[in-house]
Scaffold this active site. Sequence first.
Site, PDB file in Angstrom:
ATOM      1  N   SER A 167       0.835  -1.202   0.000  1.00 40.41           N
ATOM      2  CA  SER A 167       0.000   0.000   0.000  1.00 40.41           C
ATOM      3  C   SER A 167       0.874   1.257   0.000  1.00 40.41           C
ATOM      4  O   SER A 167       1.641   1.479  -0.932  1.00 40.41           O
ATOM      5  CB  SER A 167      -0.947  -0.036   1.202  1.00 40.41           C
ATOM      6  N   LYS A 219     -19.881  17.914   3.996  1.00 38.81           N
ATOM      7  CA  LYS A 219     -18.872  18.140   5.030  1.00 38.81           C
ATOM      8  C   LYS A 219     -18.617  16.849   5.809  1.00 38.81           C
ATOM      9  O   LYS A 219     -17.504  16.566   6.214  1.00 38.81           O
ATOM     10  CB  LYS A 219     -19.332  19.258   5.981  1.00 38.81           C
TER      11      LYS A 219
END
Length: 338
Positions: A167, A219
């Site tokens: 990763s 948000k």
Amino acid sequence: MEFLYEYGLFFAKTLTFVIAIAVIVAIIMGAAVKPKAKKGEITIDDLSEQLDDLKQSFIENTLSKKELKAHQKKQKAETKKQQNDEPKSRLYVIDFNGSVDAHEVESLREEITAILTIADKEKDRVLVRLESGGGVVHGYGLAASQLQRLRNAGIHLTVAIDKVAASGGYMMACVANEIVAAPFAIVGSIGVIAQIPNFNKILKKNDVDFEQITAGEYKRTLTIFGENTDKGREKFKEEIEQTHGLFKTFVSEQRPSLDIDTVATGEHWFATQAFDKGLVDKIDTSDDILLSQAKERQIYKVKYRIKKNLSDKLAVGLSSGVSKAGVSLMSRFKGLNP
């Protein structure tokens, strides 16, 4: 004897209490003083010298007196010849053992800056011994950018993977001119994952209200305590896909020969399999790299260390003292117990 044992326990507890109070007072006093930014220093270890010492020690303990004398004579002649030769090019070694939050990048940036101030791009090289299973995107993105500074300066960069570079770890590794991995090292995992628990059902069951006020439709897409919506989940998944796309693009730019759609599935492989897929360039260990480079280069390990202030040292020292004193007293008086 029983009295001595009981007295020893009482004394150990009292000593521990007194020292603990001293530690608390020292910490409070340290906190009261306006904190200063911690400064660090670059340390250099001569790995070539360490390898030479290891070799010399082995030779002295395995050769006969006659063989040792002949070896020393030969070595003396080689040393004299080397003194007249041009200085060796250098290999700078950096160790990066990455955690999930990638805070080690703070040291990495200092180490790379130090190397850039002195390295000869025509002769010198850098070896990064990398170990990381990945972590936060922004942290490993910055770590990869730090390695990119070496490439941008024209300095040859090798990344050695002895255990794992997955990763975010592979995001760093792919920047290198050459990726070398031990046979059973874990490589790849070009993917993105996000997990979040939700306790909304538990709160509802216990009649607990949760209020969250935001400005901006997205948000907050998913929440831990509120009730998640399908729209929020879709937006969150979209953001994850965008991050994965950036990851794939970055790897493709660094290693254009890769079939990115084949390897960017989030899977990981052992290095021997990763070699066949083009994720690594060579199967080898970092130890063998150092041995091979030692013949033609002077090898230095570069490490940035944070200097500990007085309160840090005092806290560590007192803590160690309490532990040692307690163990010593307990073992001593237990030995007197019939």
